[in-house]
Design an enzyme around this catalytic site. Structure first.
Site, PDB file in Angstrom:
ATOM      1  N   CYS A  63      -9.608  -5.223  -5.840  1.00 40.30           N
ATOM      2  CA  CYS A  63     -10.054  -5.962  -4.656  1.00 40.30           C
ATOM      3  C   CYS A  63     -11.412  -6.626  -4.856  1.00 40.30           C
ATOM      4  O   CYS A  63     -11.838  -7.414  -4.027  1.00 40.30           O
ATOM      5  CB  CYS A  63     -10.100  -5.036  -3.447  1.00 40.30           C
ATOM      6  SG  CYS A  63     -11.319  -3.733  -3.613  1.00 40.30           S
ATOM      7  N   CYS A 133     -11.829   2.067  -0.258  1.00 40.61           N
ATOM      8  CA  CYS A 133     -13.263   1.935  -0.001  1.00 40.61           C
ATOM      9  C   CYS A 133     -13.929   3.300   0.128  1.00 40.61           C
ATOM     10  O   CYS A 133     -15.029   3.514  -0.390  1.00 40.61           O
ATOM     11  CB  CYS A 133     -13.490   1.118   1.266  1.00 40.61           C
ATOM     12  SG  CYS A 133     -12.827  -0.550   1.163  1.00 40.61           S
TER      13      CYS A 133
END
Length: 174
Positions: A63, A133
């Site tokens: 990402c 994350c």
């Protein structure tokens, strides 16, 4: 659809096509996410050459998120007295970094190693698509602790720890 386009070309229908109302569903984030995104805590950096500062630099190639988390250790107590971060990536990565810096302050290095990405994700109510994350935040904490342990071992003259973990030290210097 093709029939409607043909009729329009031949002028057999009016130009206006009745449209169905489109319902746009907003993506709702938890208020903690919005708070940490709008007011991130502990943004910044410390001197990476300070022997009491550990730097964890991690990234997710899938990402493009990159997270640098630093901790400052008190020499006497061994507790983390300060923490900061710089994150380039999505909002969930920034928020996870901000929460991680708050959670590590005041804890020992052994205590912060027990912080799991699932705890961060649950605290922020992150959707499954953003779980990477919170994983980055956990990895950054571990890397920062490892970095400060390597620096301390180097100061004590423990060359075996240096040789075994040289690549990690280079990553922290970046």
């Amino acid at each position: 659809m093709l029939r409607l386009a043909s009729k329009r070309l031949l002028g057999l229908t009016s130009r206006e096509i009745p449209s169905r109302p489109v319902q746009i569903l907003p993506r709702l984030y938890h208020e903690k996410v919005i708070d940490h995104y709008n007011n991130p805590r502990n943004v910044g950096s410390f001197d990476k050459n300070d022997p009491n500062v550990g730097t964890g630099l991690v990234g997710a190639p899938a990402c493009g998120d990159v997270m640098k988390l630093q901790i400052k250790i008190d020499e006497e107590s061994g507790k983390i007295v300060d923490a900061c971060f710089k994150t380039f990536g999505c909002g969930s990565a920034i928020v996870s970094s901000s929460v991680a810096t708050e959670w590590v302050k005041g804890k020992s290095m052994d205590e912060v190693l027990t912080i799991k990405n699932t705890e961060i994700a649950k605290h922020l109510s992150l959707p499954p698509v953003n779980l990477h994350c919170s994983m980055l935040a956990e990895d950054a904490i571990k890397a920062a602790v490892k970095d400060v342990e390597l620096k301390r071992a180097k100061l004590k003259g423990n060359s075996s720890a240096d040789a075994a973990n040289a690549p990690i030290e280079k990553a922290a210097d970046a």
